[in-house]
Write a protein that holds these residues in place. Structure first.
Motif, short mmCIF file in Angstrom:
data_model
loop_
_atom_site.label_atom_id
_atom_site.label_comp_id
_atom_site.label_asym_id
_atom_site.label_seq_id
_atom_site.Cartn_x
_atom_site.Cartn_y
_atom_site.Cartn_z
N THR A 47 4.32 1.12 -10.79
CA THR A 47 2.98 1.53 -10.16
C THR A 47 2.87 1.69 -8.88
O THR A 47 2.29 2.82 -8.17
CB THR A 47 1.96 0.31 -10.78
N ALA A 50 4.82 4.97 -7.78
CA ALA A 50 4.30 6.23 -8.30
C ALA A 50 3.29 6.40 -7.25
O ALA A 50 3.25 7.63 -6.60
CB ALA A 50 3.58 6.14 -9.62
N VAL A 51 2.53 5.66 -6.74
CA VAL A 51 1.29 5.86 -5.61
C VAL A 51 2.11 6.25 -4.30
O VAL A 51 1.72 7.32 -3.62
CB VAL A 51 0.66 4.64 -5.66
N HIS A 54 3.28 10.04 -4.32
CA HIS A 54 2.35 10.97 -4.12
C HIS A 54 2.28 11.97 -3.15
O HIS A 54 2.32 12.88 -3.26
CB HIS A 54 1.00 10.44 -4.73
N ARG A 109 -5.19 2.34 -7.65
CA ARG A 109 -4.68 3.50 -7.14
C ARG A 109 -4.89 3.37 -5.64
O ARG A 109 -5.93 2.47 -5.27
CB ARG A 109 -5.54 4.96 -7.59
N GLU A 276 -0.91 2.36 -12.77
CA GLU A 276 -1.45 3.38 -11.91
C GLU A 276 -2.58 4.00 -12.66
O GLU A 276 -2.64 4.29 -13.84
CB GLU A 276 -0.23 4.53 -11.49
N CYS A 278 -6.11 7.23 -11.85
CA CYS A 278 -6.92 8.15 -11.07
C CYS A 278 -8.13 8.42 -11.71
O CYS A 278 -8.14 8.86 -12.92
CB CYS A 278 -6.14 9.14 -10.39
N CYS A 311 -6.59 15.93 -4.89
CA CYS A 311 -7.27 14.73 -4.88
C CYS A 311 -6.58 13.85 -3.75
O CYS A 311 -5.43 13.87 -3.78
CB CYS A 311 -7.06 14.06 -6.26
N PHE A 313 -6.10 10.60 -3.79
CA PHE A 313 -5.31 9.31 -4.41
C PHE A 313 -3.97 10.07 -5.07
O PHE A 313 -3.12 9.40 -4.83
CB PHE A 313 -6.23 8.76 -5.37
N CYS A 314 -4.27 10.94 -6.02
CA CYS A 314 -3.18 11.27 -6.83
C CYS A 314 -2.53 12.40 -6.26
O CYS A 314 -1.44 12.94 -7.13
CB CYS A 314 -3.54 11.31 -8.37
N THR A 316 -3.22 15.58 -7.01
CA THR A 316 -3.38 16.53 -8.17
C THR A 316 -4.32 17.72 -7.51
O THR A 316 -5.28 17.59 -6.86
CB THR A 316 -3.97 16.18 -9.25
#
Length: 326
Positions: A47, A50-51, A54, A109, A276, A278, A311, A313-314, A316
């Protein structure tokens, strides 16, 4: 390490052998009832990795965000099944903003905003040096009664753990101990981030152990009154924990808690998984873009004739045709 016959702990009011199975992305509530202690242990693996991946965060920024995620998981996990918890810093440091969201029962997140030029000028490797001065805000939103609570404490060049101590001391008036750690490990797939944290609090059943301080200056004949013996012992035991123990992927949470508190007896409760997530979606962003005026949307159009949104946070990226909103 294989459990020995004497390595037993209490689980939901029954005794069993300590589990040596190391599990990632878990929050483990526990109690040391002989000392009136309650706490939570968090171990984050995929978790937090991954964050932190990003964005191409510099290692020092990644470590600071990892600490914030571990702290948010410790504090947010007080929400059993519904509600949201947010940890946010605003400061004058090279990392001027941290935001971590915890959505019960276990979705996490986060992101960090930093000034790369200022960061390069700082030689101090400690994460606290990146925060500078500002404030730490902790916000709880409970869905069942639409209640919202917020506590704010100053950041004055200390670590997130020290700021959390100040929060519990000033806002909650609960004796608390917080330890956070972040590190990288080598895996078959490459290097991976890990984070861990321990929260320990002294919560006597009826307050019988706590002693009120004199309302004026220190009592005659001496300085401030000493801390409760049980809390002094609890802090001393918790302080023996090492950073590498909190992030060791081969050390189980139960084994770690047994190491710390086996002499007094430790009871663990059901673990809570963390993952994780979002909240961003195409539909959410479309609604947001519709709320702007045509001129404001026109100002957002890029060289390709479209509105691009990333985004925070992620990371994307989504692209929209501005004509679709006319």
């Amino acid at each position: 390490m294989v459990p020995r016959a004497g390595d037993r702990l209490m689980v939901e009011a029954r005794s069993r052998l300590v589990s040596s199975e190391a599990k990632d992305d878990r929050v483990t509530p526990f109690a040391v009832e002989a000392l009136d202690l309650r706490g939570r242990l968090v171990r984050l693996g995929p978790t937090v990795d991954a964050v932190l991946k990003h964005y191409d965060y510099p290692p020092r920024v990644a470590r600071l965000l990892g600490e914030a995620m571990a702290l948010a998981a410790l504090l947010g996990s007080i929400l059993e099944s519904h509600g949201r918890f947010q940890l946010q810093t605003r400061s004058d440091g090279s990392v001027d903003m941290l935001v971590v969201d915890y959505d019960a029962p276990g979705k996490l997140r986060g992101f960090a905003r930093f000034d790369a030029a200022r960061l390069a000028e700082i030689s101090d490797p400690e994460p606290a040096a990146l925060l500078g001065r500002g404030h730490l805000a902790l916000t709880i939103e409970r869905e069942e009664d639409a209640a919202r609570y917020q506590g704010v404490v100053p950041l004055e060049g200390e670590s997130l753990a020290e700021a959390a101590h100040a929060y519990f001391r000033q806002s909650e008036q609960i004796p608390s101990f917080v330890r956070l750690a972040v590190g990288e490990v080598v895996t078959p797939g490459g290097r991976a981030w890990r984070a861990g944290g321990l929260l320990l609090q002294h919560l006597p059943v009826a307050g019988s152990r706590l002693r009120d301080l004199d309302p004026g200056d220190a009592p005659d004949g001496g300085g401030a009154q000493e801390e409760d013996d049980a809390w002094t012992e609890g802090q001393a035991l918790a302080a023996t924990i090492e950073d590498h123990e909190l992030v060791d992927p081969s050390l189980s949470g139960e084994r770690l808690l047994f190491r710390l508190f086996h002499e007094r007896g430790v009871k663990v409760f059901n673990e809570r998984p963390v993952e994780e997530f979002c909240r961003c979606s195409t539909e959410r962003i479309e609604r947001l873009l519709k709320s702007f005026t045509p001129q404001e949307r026109a100002d957002m159009v890029g060289d390709d004739g479209r509105i691009g949104v990333t985004c925070e946070f992620c990371a994307t990226f989504r692209s929209f045709d501005p004509a679709a909103f006319d």
